[in-house]
Design a protein around this motif. Structure first.
Motif, mmCIF file in Angstrom:
data_model
loop_
_atom_site.group_PDB
_atom_site.id
_atom_site.type_symbol
_atom_site.label_atom_id
_atom_site.label_comp_id
_atom_site.label_asym_id
_atom_site.label_seq_id
_atom_site.Cartn_x
_atom_site.Cartn_y
_atom_site.Cartn_z
ATOM 1 N N ALA A 41 0.815 -1.206 0.000
ATOM 2 C CA ALA A 41 0.000 0.000 0.000
ATOM 3 C C ALA A 41 0.855 1.266 0.000
ATOM 4 C CB ALA A 41 -0.932 0.020 1.208
ATOM 5 N N SER A 42 0.638 2.089 -0.998
ATOM 6 C CA SER A 42 1.110 3.465 -1.047
ATOM 7 C C SER A 42 2.624 3.591 -0.873
ATOM 8 C CB SER A 42 0.354 4.274 0.013
ATOM 9 O OG SER A 42 0.539 5.652 -0.167
ATOM 10 N N GLY A 43 3.052 4.773 -0.377
ATOM 11 C CA GLY A 43 4.469 5.034 -0.192
ATOM 12 C C GLY A 43 5.100 4.130 0.840
ATOM 13 N N GLY A 44 4.291 3.587 1.736
ATOM 14 C CA GLY A 44 4.803 2.663 2.733
ATOM 15 C C GLY A 44 5.433 1.436 2.100
ATOM 16 N N ALA A 45 4.869 0.992 0.979
ATOM 17 C CA ALA A 45 5.424 -0.136 0.234
ATOM 18 C C ALA A 45 6.541 0.323 -0.692
ATOM 19 C CB ALA A 45 4.319 -0.817 -0.572
ATOM 20 N N LEU A 46 6.319 1.454 -1.343
ATOM 21 C CA LEU A 46 7.288 1.951 -2.326
ATOM 22 C C LEU A 46 8.609 2.335 -1.676
ATOM 23 C CD1 LEU A 46 7.276 2.382 -5.379
ATOM 24 C CD2 LEU A 46 6.651 4.759 -4.983
ATOM 25 N N GLY A 47 8.575 2.665 -0.376
ATOM 26 C CA GLY A 47 9.779 3.055 0.342
ATOM 27 C C GLY A 47 10.870 2.005 0.359
ATOM 28 N N ILE A 48 10.514 0.723 0.131
ATOM 29 C CA ILE A 48 11.515 -0.332 -0.033
ATOM 30 C C ILE A 48 11.210 -1.120 -1.315
ATOM 31 C CG2 ILE A 48 12.097 -0.527 2.419
ATOM 32 C CD1 ILE A 48 10.334 -3.042 2.536
ATOM 33 N N HIS A 50 -1.383 -13.903 -4.951
ATOM 34 C CA HIS A 50 -2.577 -13.343 -4.300
ATOM 35 C C HIS A 50 -2.219 -12.154 -3.407
ATOM 36 C CE1 HIS A 50 -4.789 -16.597 -6.010
ATOM 37 N NE2 HIS A 50 -4.164 -17.517 -5.298
ATOM 38 N N THR A 51 -1.590 -11.163 -3.989
ATOM 39 C CA THR A 51 -1.237 -9.950 -3.263
ATOM 40 C C THR A 51 -1.759 -8.741 -4.033
ATOM 41 O OG1 THR A 51 0.905 -9.740 -4.401
ATOM 42 C CG2 THR A 51 0.857 -11.008 -2.349
ATOM 43 N N TRP A 52 -1.589 -7.557 -3.464
ATOM 44 C CA TRP A 52 -2.008 -6.347 -4.169
ATOM 45 C C TRP A 52 -0.993 -5.236 -3.955
ATOM 46 C CZ3 TRP A 52 -3.399 -1.745 -1.573
ATOM 47 C CH2 TRP A 52 -3.577 -1.847 -0.193
ATOM 48 N N TYR A 53 -0.959 -4.314 -4.901
ATOM 49 C CA TYR A 53 0.030 -3.226 -4.889
ATOM 50 C C TYR A 53 -0.651 -2.004 -5.480
ATOM 51 C CZ TYR A 53 4.975 -1.635 -5.092
ATOM 52 O OH TYR A 53 6.177 -0.996 -4.891
ATOM 53 N N SER A 54 -0.788 -0.935 -4.686
ATOM 54 C CA SER A 54 -1.541 0.223 -5.176
ATOM 55 C C SER A 54 -1.186 1.472 -4.390
ATOM 56 C CB SER A 54 -3.046 -0.040 -5.055
ATOM 57 O OG SER A 54 -3.797 1.094 -5.431
ATOM 58 N N VAL A 55 -1.508 2.611 -4.978
ATOM 59 C CA VAL A 55 -1.244 3.892 -4.333
ATOM 60 C C VAL A 55 -2.138 4.118 -3.118
ATOM 61 C CG1 VAL A 55 -2.906 5.191 -5.734
ATOM 62 C CG2 VAL A 55 -0.894 6.362 -4.821
ATOM 63 N N ILE A 56 -3.227 3.365 -3.027
ATOM 64 C CA ILE A 56 -4.178 3.550 -1.930
ATOM 65 C C ILE A 56 -4.955 2.252 -1.728
ATOM 66 C CG2 ILE A 56 -6.077 4.370 -3.410
ATOM 67 C CD1 ILE A 56 -6.732 6.435 -1.223
ATOM 68 N N SER A 57 -5.410 1.997 -0.508
ATOM 69 C CA SER A 57 -6.198 0.798 -0.235
ATOM 70 C C SER A 57 -7.613 0.977 -0.774
ATOM 71 C CB SER A 57 -6.257 0.532 1.272
ATOM 72 O OG SER A 57 -7.054 1.509 1.917
ATOM 73 N N LEU A 78 -5.323 -3.428 -8.935
ATOM 74 C CA LEU A 78 -4.248 -3.634 -7.969
ATOM 75 C C LEU A 78 -3.735 -5.065 -7.854
ATOM 76 C CD1 LEU A 78 -6.348 -4.934 -5.920
ATOM 77 C CD2 LEU A 78 -6.406 -2.697 -4.827
ATOM 78 N N THR A 79 -4.310 -6.011 -8.593
ATOM 79 C CA THR A 79 -3.878 -7.397 -8.469
ATOM 80 C C THR A 79 -2.556 -7.630 -9.198
ATOM 81 O OG1 THR A 79 -4.992 -8.211 -10.460
ATOM 82 C CG2 THR A 79 -6.308 -8.092 -8.445
ATOM 83 N N SER A 80 -1.951 -8.767 -8.939
ATOM 84 C CA SER A 80 -0.677 -9.087 -9.592
ATOM 85 C C SER A 80 -0.847 -9.177 -11.110
ATOM 86 C CB SER A 80 -0.123 -10.404 -9.035
ATOM 87 O OG SER A 80 -1.055 -11.462 -9.204
ATOM 88 N N ASN A 123 0.095 -4.076 -16.828
ATOM 89 C CA ASN A 123 0.418 -2.658 -17.007
ATOM 90 C C ASN A 123 1.916 -2.387 -17.014
ATOM 91 O OD1 ASN A 123 -2.253 -1.743 -17.210
ATOM 92 N ND2 ASN A 123 -2.484 -1.642 -14.982
ATOM 93 N N GLY A 124 2.710 -3.439 -16.926
ATOM 94 C CA GLY A 124 4.160 -3.286 -16.996
ATOM 95 C C GLY A 124 4.798 -2.666 -15.772
ATOM 96 N N LEU A 125 4.134 -2.783 -14.616
ATOM 97 C CA LEU A 125 4.642 -2.148 -13.398
ATOM 98 C C LEU A 125 5.436 -3.110 -12.511
ATOM 99 C CD1 LEU A 125 1.489 -0.010 -12.556
ATOM 100 C CD2 LEU A 125 3.586 0.724 -13.688
ATOM 101 N N ILE A 126 5.361 -4.390 -12.801
ATOM 102 C CA ILE A 126 6.183 -5.381 -12.104
ATOM 103 C C ILE A 126 6.826 -6.280 -13.150
ATOM 104 C CG2 ILE A 126 4.801 -5.334 -9.992
ATOM 105 C CD1 ILE A 126 3.548 -8.008 -10.896
ATOM 106 N N ASP A 127 7.802 -7.071 -12.710
ATOM 107 C CA ASP A 127 8.551 -7.915 -13.639
ATOM 108 C C ASP A 127 8.038 -9.345 -13.711
ATOM 109 O OD1 ASP A 127 10.745 -6.002 -14.430
ATOM 110 O OD2 ASP A 127 10.989 -5.979 -12.260
ATOM 111 N N GLY A 128 7.162 -9.719 -12.782
ATOM 112 C CA GLY A 128 6.648 -11.072 -12.827
ATOM 113 C C GLY A 128 5.800 -11.413 -11.622
ATOM 114 N N ILE A 129 5.135 -12.558 -11.711
ATOM 115 C CA ILE A 129 4.274 -13.058 -10.630
ATOM 116 C C ILE A 129 4.861 -14.374 -10.127
ATOM 117 C CG2 ILE A 129 1.971 -13.899 -10.024
ATOM 118 C CD1 ILE A 129 0.895 -12.170 -12.350
ATOM 119 N N ILE A 130 5.019 -14.477 -8.821
ATOM 120 C CA ILE A 130 5.508 -15.715 -8.225
ATOM 121 C C ILE A 130 4.298 -16.528 -7.767
ATOM 122 C CG2 ILE A 130 6.886 -16.742 -6.380
ATOM 123 C CD1 ILE A 130 8.616 -14.225 -6.413
ATOM 124 N N LYS A 131 4.206 -17.718 -8.283
ATOM 125 C CA LYS A 131 3.060 -18.590 -8.016
ATOM 126 C C LYS A 131 2.938 -18.917 -6.528
ATOM 127 C CE LYS A 131 1.307 -23.185 -9.336
ATOM 128 N NZ LYS A 131 -0.047 -22.748 -9.700
#
Length: 317
Positions: free
Chosen positions: A200-207, A218-225, A249-251, A257-265
């Motif tokens: 979630a948000s900058g908290g995730a992007l910070g690392i 089965h995870t999510w990644y987004s600017v906001i919940s 926001l799903t994997s 959208n080209g924002l990650i390099d892959g999905i780990i099963k």
């Protein structure tokens, strides 16, 4: 008590039917193997259908499962050894972010990640995985140490966001995250980032700036919940399911959208169903990429990292 989500009810019902049939077979000494086999086939088909077509909100629920493996769980399962390091050398040791030197498949690395905690006491101690500025400064200190000793960095992301308290803002929450983005962009060692739960948000992007950025299935990644998005747009959390779909926001969405390099099963039904297998999938990917990235020239590594993030997004005139 086992946690079951609403969308898992058909699976839970079939599991209950199988248990009842097996109990009847034991009690009556009647061969019910054919019935059990038929129900098991229905169960397998239901699991593939349900878990293979989760909605955005259902993925969010999966990422928050109380039994889902966290950073320390993965460290214990994939690392041959781990030496935890503490403190940002300025304010204090933020327990929401943990890190230290470890060995993965014979390769020494610096592992850094969010730790939420497993029970009420642990969650309070870890601040529910929501880091203060000193948490991100600790992470940066460890990354700089890894750079000094020429060791790759692996980050495990699982947070509802950076801590939004007044005291965190007073100590420079925004600056701490921004500094990490800058420094990680030019760090002269390989960086692999993996979203293992909530991103979630900058908290995730910070690392989250790395040569390779992955998400577990089965995870999510987004600017906001979804809840916060719903409260902003509709003044209520009642539309969180709609917000989750809109946020993409799903994997699968993030990869498309080209924002990650892959999905780990993940194991069928989520990482919490078989943590050891989930850790094995993660370790395999890490070992594979570490071998590739450590062989690259440092300047090329940094140039490719900067180019990757610079090329994200679309500009419309």
């Amino acid at each position: 008590m086992k946690t079951t989500f609403d969308f898992e009810k058909p699976i839970a019902d079939l599991q209950l039917q199988i248990e009842k049939v097996e109990q009847v077979a034991v009690k009556t000494k009647v061969d019910m193997s054919a019935t059990v086999l038929e129900l098991q086939e229905k169960l397998a088909n239901a699991e593939k259908e349900i878990y293979g077509n989760l909605s955005g909100w259902e993925n969010v629920q999966m990422s928050r499962h109380p039994e889902r493996p966290q950073t320390f769980d993965y460290i214990n399962m994939i690392c041959d050894d781990f030496i935890e390091l503490h403190g940002d050398r300025t304010v204090r040791d933020d327990k929401a972010i943990v890190g230290g030197f470890a060995s993965i498949g014979g390769q020494s690395v610096m592992v850094i990640g969010h730790q939420k905690g497993k029970n009420t006491k642990e969650r309070q101690y870890r601040n529910f995985g929501m880091a203060n500025p000193e948490g991100y400064r600790k992470a940066l200190r460890l990354m700089k140490m890894a750079e000094k000793f020429n060791k790759p960095v692996v980050t495990l992301i699982d947070t509802m966001g950076a801590y939004p308290g007044l005291e965190a803002e007073e100590r420079g929450q925004g600056e701490a995250i921004a500094r990490n983005l800058l420094e990680m962009s030019v760090l002269k060692v390989p960086i692999i980032c993996v979203v293992i739960g909530e991103g979630a948000s900058g908290g995730a992007l910070g690392i989250g700036i790395g040569d390779r950025v992955y998400m577990l299935e089965h995870t999510w990644y987004s600017v906001i919940s979804p809840e916060s998005c719903s409260s902003i747009l509709w003044r209520s959390w009642d539309h969180k399911e709609k917000a989750a779909e809109a946020l993409k926001l799903t994997s699968k969405d993030m990869l498309g959208n080209g924002l990650i390099d892959g999905i780990i099963k993940e194991p069928l039904g989520g990482a919490h169903q078989n943590p050891e297998l989930a850790a094995e999938f993660l370790k395999t990917k890490l070992v594979e990429d570490l071998a590739i990235l450590t062989a690259k020239d440092k300047d090329i590594l940094v140039d490719e990292r900067i180019a990757k993030f610079s090329n994200m997004g679309v500009v419309v005139e």
